[in-house]
Write an enzyme that holds these catalytic residues in place. Structure first.
Site, short mmCIF file in Angstrom:
data_model
loop_
_atom_site.label_atom_id
_atom_site.label_comp_id
_atom_site.label_asym_id
_atom_site.label_seq_id
_atom_site.Cartn_x
_atom_site.Cartn_y
_atom_site.Cartn_z
N TYR A 103 2.64 4.40 16.56
CA TYR A 103 1.28 3.62 16.25
C TYR A 103 0.24 4.21 16.51
O TYR A 103 -0.66 4.73 15.86
CB TYR A 103 1.43 2.29 16.92
CG TYR A 103 0.19 1.58 16.47
CD1 TYR A 103 0.12 1.04 15.24
CD2 TYR A 103 -0.71 1.11 17.58
CE1 TYR A 103 -1.29 0.10 15.06
CE2 TYR A 103 -1.94 0.43 17.28
CZ TYR A 103 -2.06 0.17 15.93
OH TYR A 103 -3.17 -0.89 15.61
N ALA A 104 -0.03 4.85 17.73
CA ALA A 104 -1.10 5.23 18.37
C ALA A 104 -1.27 6.67 17.61
O ALA A 104 -2.43 7.13 17.42
CB ALA A 104 -1.11 5.59 19.83
N SER A 140 -0.33 7.43 14.56
CA SER A 140 -0.73 7.31 13.11
C SER A 140 -2.18 7.07 13.33
O SER A 140 -2.82 7.52 12.20
CB SER A 140 0.09 6.20 12.62
OG SER A 140 -0.29 4.85 13.01
N LYS A 141 -2.88 6.51 14.20
CA LYS A 141 -4.19 6.06 14.22
C LYS A 141 -4.94 7.13 14.64
O LYS A 141 -6.21 7.38 14.15
CB LYS A 141 -4.36 4.80 15.13
CG LYS A 141 -3.77 3.58 14.82
CD LYS A 141 -4.14 2.99 13.42
CE LYS A 141 -3.79 1.62 13.00
NZ LYS A 141 -4.37 0.88 11.92
N ASN A 197 -7.40 -1.70 5.70
CA ASN A 197 -7.13 -2.44 6.98
C ASN A 197 -5.59 -2.47 7.15
O ASN A 197 -5.35 -2.76 8.34
CB ASN A 197 -7.90 -3.73 6.83
CG ASN A 197 -7.41 -4.74 7.61
OD1 ASN A 197 -7.71 -4.79 8.78
ND2 ASN A 197 -6.62 -5.57 7.05
N ILE A 232 -7.77 -7.61 19.98
CA ILE A 232 -8.08 -8.44 19.16
C ILE A 232 -7.46 -9.66 18.65
O ILE A 232 -5.93 -9.21 18.39
CB ILE A 232 -8.64 -7.82 17.67
CG1 ILE A 232 -9.71 -6.47 17.82
CG2 ILE A 232 -9.54 -8.77 16.80
CD1 ILE A 232 -11.04 -6.70 18.67
N VAL A 267 0.88 -1.25 -0.10
CA VAL A 267 0.09 0.12 0.19
C VAL A 267 0.92 1.13 -0.06
O VAL A 267 0.46 2.48 -0.21
CB VAL A 267 -1.04 -0.05 1.22
CG1 VAL A 267 -2.15 -1.04 0.93
CG2 VAL A 267 -0.36 -0.07 2.62
N1 LIG Z 1 -5.41 -7.03 16.20
C1 LIG Z 1 -5.56 -5.88 17.13
O1 LIG Z 1 -5.71 -6.13 18.09
C2 LIG Z 1 -5.84 -4.59 16.60
C3 LIG Z 1 -6.08 -3.68 17.47
C4 LIG Z 1 -6.39 -2.27 17.09
C5 LIG Z 1 -6.42 -2.03 15.60
N2 LIG Z 1 -5.97 -2.88 14.83
C6 LIG Z 1 -5.90 -2.51 13.41
O2 LIG Z 1 -6.39 -3.41 12.52
C7 LIG Z 1 -5.78 -3.75 11.22
C8 LIG Z 1 -5.41 -5.24 11.01
O3 LIG Z 1 -4.76 -5.69 12.17
P1 LIG Z 1 -4.42 -7.15 12.38
O4 LIG Z 1 -4.22 -7.49 13.84
O5 LIG Z 1 -5.32 -8.12 11.55
O6 LIG Z 1 -3.00 -7.25 11.77
P2 LIG Z 1 -2.22 -8.66 11.07
O7 LIG Z 1 -0.84 -8.20 11.33
O8 LIG Z 1 -2.60 -10.01 11.43
O9 LIG Z 1 -2.48 -8.63 9.48
C9 LIG Z 1 -2.23 -7.27 8.79
C10 LIG Z 1 -2.11 -7.63 7.12
O10 LIG Z 1 -1.55 -6.26 6.71
C11 LIG Z 1 -0.65 -6.76 5.76
N3 LIG Z 1 0.25 -5.71 5.34
C12 LIG Z 1 1.19 -5.06 6.23
N4 LIG Z 1 1.79 -4.18 5.45
C13 LIG Z 1 1.35 -3.92 4.32
C14 LIG Z 1 1.58 -3.16 3.31
N5 LIG Z 1 2.51 -2.18 3.17
N6 LIG Z 1 0.94 -3.32 2.11
C15 LIG Z 1 -0.16 -4.21 2.00
N7 LIG Z 1 -0.40 -5.40 3.01
C16 LIG Z 1 0.42 -4.87 4.19
C17 LIG Z 1 0.04 -7.90 6.32
O11 LIG Z 1 0.88 -8.56 5.45
C18 LIG Z 1 -0.88 -8.48 6.89
O12 LIG Z 1 -1.53 -9.82 6.20
C19 LIG Z 1 -4.41 -2.64 11.35
O13 LIG Z 1 -4.76 -1.39 10.85
C20 LIG Z 1 -4.25 -2.66 13.00
O14 LIG Z 1 -3.60 -1.28 13.25
C21 LIG Z 1 -5.57 -4.12 15.04
#
Ligand SMILES: NC(=O)c1ccc[n+]([C@@H]2O[C@H](COP(=O)([O-])OP(=O)(O)OC[C@H]3O[C@@H](n4cnc5c(N)ncnc54)[C@H](O)[C@@H]3O)[C@@H](O)[C@H]2O)c1
Length: 236
Positions: free
Chosen positions: A140-141, A143-144, A75, A171, A53
């Protein structure tokens, strides 16, 4: 209906794809991880594209081939937790590039084809961390937080395309599983009012609502999906 989901090879993105496919949507998942992407697309029977991305050229090329689609789910996200004293600037640049600039690149490139849909909408990904200000999270925080600001800004700027964000709490995904080994899962569950750690499907269910026509009057909103943790903890 057609949705494009970034970071769809695992975790929350994968669950969003699975949910939307079950509701009859066409789904294309984008990811940087070629092995997991192909595996996911085989399991889900959906289209995929190997896309980073942050790579503006390949993102623009991808969206230029799509005349019209209905929902962009931004995402893809990464985190590099580091205390301020030990921070590596390069790592935190990566965080901002993927989480913030990647969302910007995808949204800008998707706009022409989203505008060709009468129900075009975007779901961004924030985090509860944007507001809990936990220490040691590097950028991280922050950026969000920026994603939350942009969600509201874009909801005004590009209406009638709807723009909302989901802010997940704790999650369990492939990306976070090391935080939930053994006792840690129970300990974390106990700080959540609903007494459990969330699953990717908890987030996918809300994403499916936001992209649907049932949410056609909802825009500029940040939806916390956190088992109540953002309101407080029974342990604090
Ligand atoms: N899991 C949590 O507790 C949680 C909490 C708050 C926010 N989030 C947000 O939810 C979203 C998904 O989290 P998750 O836990 O499923 O993450 P994850 O690490 O399990 O999956 C993220 C996916 O994004 C892909 N990715 C990473 N960099 C990329 C890039 N440059 N281009 C394309 N794809 C890329 C990875 O390969 C992976 O498949 C994220 O934005 C994360 O910040 C997650």
């Amino acid at each position: 209906m057609h949705a494009v989901i970034t970071g769809g090879a695992q975790g929350i993105g994968y669950a969003c794809a699975e949910k939307l496919l079950s509701l009859g949507w066409d789904v294309t998942i984008l990811d940087i991880n070629s092995h997991k992407l192909k595996k996911a697309s085989n399991e889900l029977h959906c289209d995929y594209a190997l896309i980073d991305v942050t790579d503006q050229k390949s993102v623009e090329q991808f969206f230029s081939q799509i005349v019209s689609f209905d929902a962009l789910i931004n995402n893809a996200g990464i985190w590099r937790p580091q205390q301020l004293e030990e921070i590596r600037i390069r790592d935190q640049e990566d965080v901002v590039n993927v989480n913030l600039i990647g969302t910007l690149i995808c949204t800008k490139a998707a706009l022409p084809s989203l505008s060709n849909s009468s129900r075009g909408n975007i779901v961004n990904f924030s985090s509860l961390a944007a507001r809990t200000k936990s220490p040691g999270l590097g950028l991280y925080a922050a950026s969000k937080s920026a994603i939350e600001t942009l969600t509201k800004q874009w909801a005004v700027e590009i209406a009638p395309i709807r723009v909302n964000a989901i802010a997940p709490g704790l999650i369990l995904t492939e990306g976070t599983e090391e935080n939930y080994q053994g006792e840690m899962k129970e300990r974390r569950a106990n700080v959540v009012p609903l007494k459990r750690v969330g699953e990717a499907v908890d987030i996918a269910n809300v994403a499916a609502f936001l992209v649907s026509e049932e949410a056609s009057y909802v825009t500029g909103q940040i939806i916390d999906v956190d088992g109540g943790l953002g309101s407080g903890s029974p342990q604090s």
